[in-house]
Design a protein around this motif. Structure first.
Motif, short mmCIF file in Angstrom:
data_model
loop_
_atom_site.label_atom_id
_atom_site.label_comp_id
_atom_site.label_asym_id
_atom_site.label_seq_id
_atom_site.Cartn_x
_atom_site.Cartn_y
_atom_site.Cartn_z
N ASP A 38 0.86 -1.18 0.00
CA ASP A 38 0.00 0.00 0.00
C ASP A 38 0.90 1.23 0.00
O ASP A 38 1.71 1.40 0.92
N ALA A 53 -18.41 2.80 13.97
CA ALA A 53 -19.08 1.99 14.99
C ALA A 53 -18.55 0.57 14.79
O ALA A 53 -18.79 -0.05 13.76
N VAL A 138 0.07 -1.99 -5.95
CA VAL A 138 0.00 -3.11 -6.89
C VAL A 138 -0.35 -2.51 -8.24
O VAL A 138 -1.38 -1.86 -8.40
N ASP A 290 -14.17 -2.80 1.03
CA ASP A 290 -14.82 -1.90 0.08
C ASP A 290 -14.50 -2.27 -1.37
O ASP A 290 -15.22 -1.84 -2.28
N LEU A 303 -17.56 -1.17 7.25
CA LEU A 303 -16.31 -1.75 7.73
C LEU A 303 -16.57 -3.09 8.42
O LEU A 303 -15.80 -4.06 8.26
C1 LIG Z 1 -19.01 8.73 6.14
C2 LIG Z 1 -18.74 7.29 6.38
C3 LIG Z 1 -18.96 6.75 7.64
C4 LIG Z 1 -18.72 5.37 7.86
N1 LIG Z 1 -19.00 4.86 9.09
C5 LIG Z 1 -18.84 3.53 9.29
C6 LIG Z 1 -19.18 2.93 10.56
O1 LIG Z 1 -19.59 3.60 11.52
N2 LIG Z 1 -19.01 1.59 10.71
C7 LIG Z 1 -18.57 0.81 9.68
O2 LIG Z 1 -18.51 -0.43 9.86
N3 LIG Z 1 -18.24 1.35 8.47
C8 LIG Z 1 -18.37 2.68 8.26
N4 LIG Z 1 -18.05 3.21 7.04
C9 LIG Z 1 -17.45 2.35 6.00
C10 LIG Z 1 -15.95 2.14 6.24
O3 LIG Z 1 -15.31 3.37 6.48
C11 LIG Z 1 -15.30 1.42 5.05
O4 LIG Z 1 -16.09 0.30 4.75
C12 LIG Z 1 -13.86 0.98 5.37
O5 LIG Z 1 -13.05 2.07 5.66
C13 LIG Z 1 -13.28 0.20 4.19
O6 LIG Z 1 -12.03 -0.36 4.55
P1 LIG Z 1 -11.15 -1.10 3.44
O7 LIG Z 1 -9.90 -1.55 4.17
O8 LIG Z 1 -11.95 -2.09 2.71
O9 LIG Z 1 -10.79 0.03 2.37
P2 LIG Z 1 -9.96 1.42 2.54
O10 LIG Z 1 -10.00 1.91 3.95
O11 LIG Z 1 -10.45 2.31 1.45
O12 LIG Z 1 -8.45 0.97 2.24
C14 LIG Z 1 -7.99 0.72 0.94
C15 LIG Z 1 -6.48 0.90 0.93
O13 LIG Z 1 -5.98 0.44 -0.34
C16 LIG Z 1 -4.93 1.29 -0.75
N5 LIG Z 1 -4.80 1.15 -2.20
C17 LIG Z 1 -5.57 1.69 -3.18
N6 LIG Z 1 -5.12 1.29 -4.39
C18 LIG Z 1 -4.07 0.45 -4.19
C19 LIG Z 1 -3.20 -0.28 -5.03
N7 LIG Z 1 -3.33 -0.27 -6.36
N8 LIG Z 1 -2.22 -1.03 -4.45
C20 LIG Z 1 -2.07 -1.09 -3.11
N9 LIG Z 1 -2.88 -0.39 -2.26
C21 LIG Z 1 -3.85 0.37 -2.79
C22 LIG Z 1 -5.32 2.67 -0.26
O14 LIG Z 1 -4.17 3.49 -0.09
C23 LIG Z 1 -6.01 2.34 1.07
O15 LIG Z 1 -5.11 2.44 2.17
C24 LIG Z 1 -18.27 4.56 6.79
C25 LIG Z 1 -18.03 5.12 5.52
C26 LIG Z 1 -18.28 6.47 5.31
C27 LIG Z 1 -18.05 7.05 3.93
#
Ligand SMILES: Cc1cc2nc3c(=O)[nH]c(=O)nc-3n(C[C@H](O)[C@H](O)[C@H](O)COP(=O)(O)OP(=O)(O)OC[C@H]3O[C@@H](n4cnc5c(N)ncnc54)[C@H](O)[C@@H]3O)c2cc1C
Length: 406
Positions: A38, A53, A138, A290, A303
């Motif tokens: 990353d 949450a 990646v 996500d 999340l």
């Molecule tokens: C306003 C808001 C409030 C929220 N509140 C909640 C809540 O209360 N409870 C809850 O459960 N969820 C909540 N969510 C959802 C939650 O924030 C996301 O589902 C979560 O952050 C996703 O995590 P992730 O690790 O899948 O993706 P991300 O956190 O998006 O991480 C993806 C990572 O991949 C990296 N990346 C991107 N492209 C590449 C590449 N080509 N190679 C290597 N790395 C790369 C990025 O740098 C990043 O660090 C909320 C979302 C929003 C918008």
């Protein structure tokens, strides 16, 4: 390009990617080589202002991975929750629904925690365990007869499985040609932290206003995290207002029940949508978090769903590795996909329906939904069902979410 050997490469070091690496390390030890890539590991990327949450099941997983202790002091238990449904100009917002916050005695159904310290704790744990964290993106991959070769800029790693944990705009998903179904809501969530004079006593508030949900979520101290839904254009306008005018807009919605309020720190608008990948797996590829699904934050479950993916995929990989099977093979990938895809679609439809039901101005619809909320409020068994759903303890729960090590 020469390729080093690993067992699994994880694209993305957000919550999902790092939690998966920790789970695999715990289950299979350091002879099972995992590389997490990353670019955000290098620089201080834009700070994540959000708080999440964390449902009871996800907390159990963090406890099992030995991460929770590092953040426990910063996690605010949600002790109860109120739901209201009013127009903006209504001076009094009648409460239609209340939930006591325990899924079991002494076990809050969720804790609120800011994303930044939780991410930092996960990364620190991974570093302490010697997991390879590469500050690289990646940039591509190619399937081979018995593996997948993954490009990290100039470097290459050849593995049995590539996990896409690279977020909503997943490049891996795109390159694997996996379509996503869904739509933008035309809504954005304004996120900021608000300091207030009086204690929140662990109460979460969800106010359904005509533009969409306005959630006040308790943080440690006299502070709350706001998730404030508006149309995209209105959210952009509000976020750009000078501080005094922003305060005026905030106070109209927040009210004065917690005394004087002040928005502290920066604010940002996050565009909202519902997107679910057509498949969660492809040849030697699995999508988690996500990268696989984005849902409306109305129920604070995005999340938590991602962590459920991680727990299910980790269990499938660990079981296969212990039997000496190919961890990127079709059986592992199909087991993971069967486990997670239906559950995700159900949650996507539920949050979509809730958002549509509540984000509108119709008086008739308001009357109907308020009768519905009032009915739910009088049915303890149904409320307990909702609390258990929100806590993530229903359905076929993977081991880590039950608090069992792999
Ligand atoms: C306003 C808001 C409030 C929220 N509140 C909640 C809540 O209360 N409870 C809850 O459960 N969820 C909540 N969510 C959802 C939650 O924030 C996301 O589902 C979560 O952050 C996703 O995590 P992730 O690790 O899948 O993706 P991300 O956190 O998006 O991480 C993806 C990572 O991949 C990296 N990346 C991107 N492209 C590449 C590449 N080509 N190679 C290597 N790395 C790369 C990025 O740098 C990043 O660090 C909320 C979302 C929003 C918008």
């Amino acid at each position: 390009m020469s390729y080093e050997k690993a067992d699994v490469v994880i694209a993305g070091g957000g919550f999902a990617g790092v939690a998966l690496a920790l789970a695999l390390r715990q289950g299979l030890g350091d002879s099972f080589r995992v590389v997490v890539a990353d670019p955000a590991f290098a620089a201080d990327a834009r700070p994540d202002l959000r708080a999440s949450a964390i449902a009871a099941a996800a907390r159990r997983m963090f406890e099992t991975l030995d991460v929770w202790d590092a953040v426990a002091d910063e996690a605010q238990p949600i002790l109860d929750m109120v739901v209201t449904d009013s127009k903006l100009e209504h001076a009094v917002r009648p409460v239609f629904l209340t939930f006591a916050g325990e899924v079991e005695p002494g076990q809050p159904f969720a804790h609120m925690i800011e994303n930044a310290p939780l991410t930092a704790a996960l990364v620190a744990k991974a570093r302490a365990q010697g997991i390879e964290l590469r500050a690289m993106a990646v940039t591509g991959f190619a399937n081979e007869a018995s593996g997948i070769s993954v490009s990290l800029g100039e470097d290459g790693v050849s593995a049995s499985l590539l996990v896409a944990a690279d977020g909503a705009k997943s490049r891996v998903r795109e390159q694997a040609d996996i379509a996503i179904h869904g739509w933008n809501y035309g809504q954005s969530a304004i996120v900021t932290t608000v300091a207030h004079e009086r204690a929140h006593n662990g109460r979460a508030e969800e106010h359904f206003l005509p533009a969409g949900p306005f959630a006040i979520l308790p943080l440690k101290g006299n502070r709350s995290s706001l998730v404030w839904t508006e149309t995209d254009a209105e959210a952009a306008r509000i976020v750009a207002l000078p501080d005094d005018q922003f305060h005026g807009e905030l106070e109209r919605r927040f009210g004065l029940h917690l005394g004087e309020i002040a928005a502290s720190g920066p604010r940002r608008a996050y565009p909202l949508g519902l997107f679910i990948a057509r498949a969660f797996v492809a040849d030697r590829i699995a999508l988690v978090g996500d990268a696989a699904h984005v849902i409306h934050p109305i129920a604070g479950q995005g999340l938590n769903m991602g962590l459920r993916d991680v727990a299910a995929l980790a269990e499938a990989i660990v079981d296969a590795a212990r039997l000496g099977l190919d961890v990127g093979g079709v059986d592992v990938l199909e087991r993971y996909q069967r486990w997670r895809r239906f559950d995700t679609a159900v949650m996507g439809v539920a949050t979509d329906g809730l958002n549509r039901l509540f984000s509108n101005e119709s008086d008739v619809l308001r009357l109907m939904r308020d009768v519905g909320l009032g009915l739910v409020d009088r049915m303890p068994a149904l409320k307990s069902f909702f609390i258990r759903e929100a806590a993530g303890v229903t359905g076929e729960v993977p081991k880590l979410l039950r608090g069992e090590a792999l």
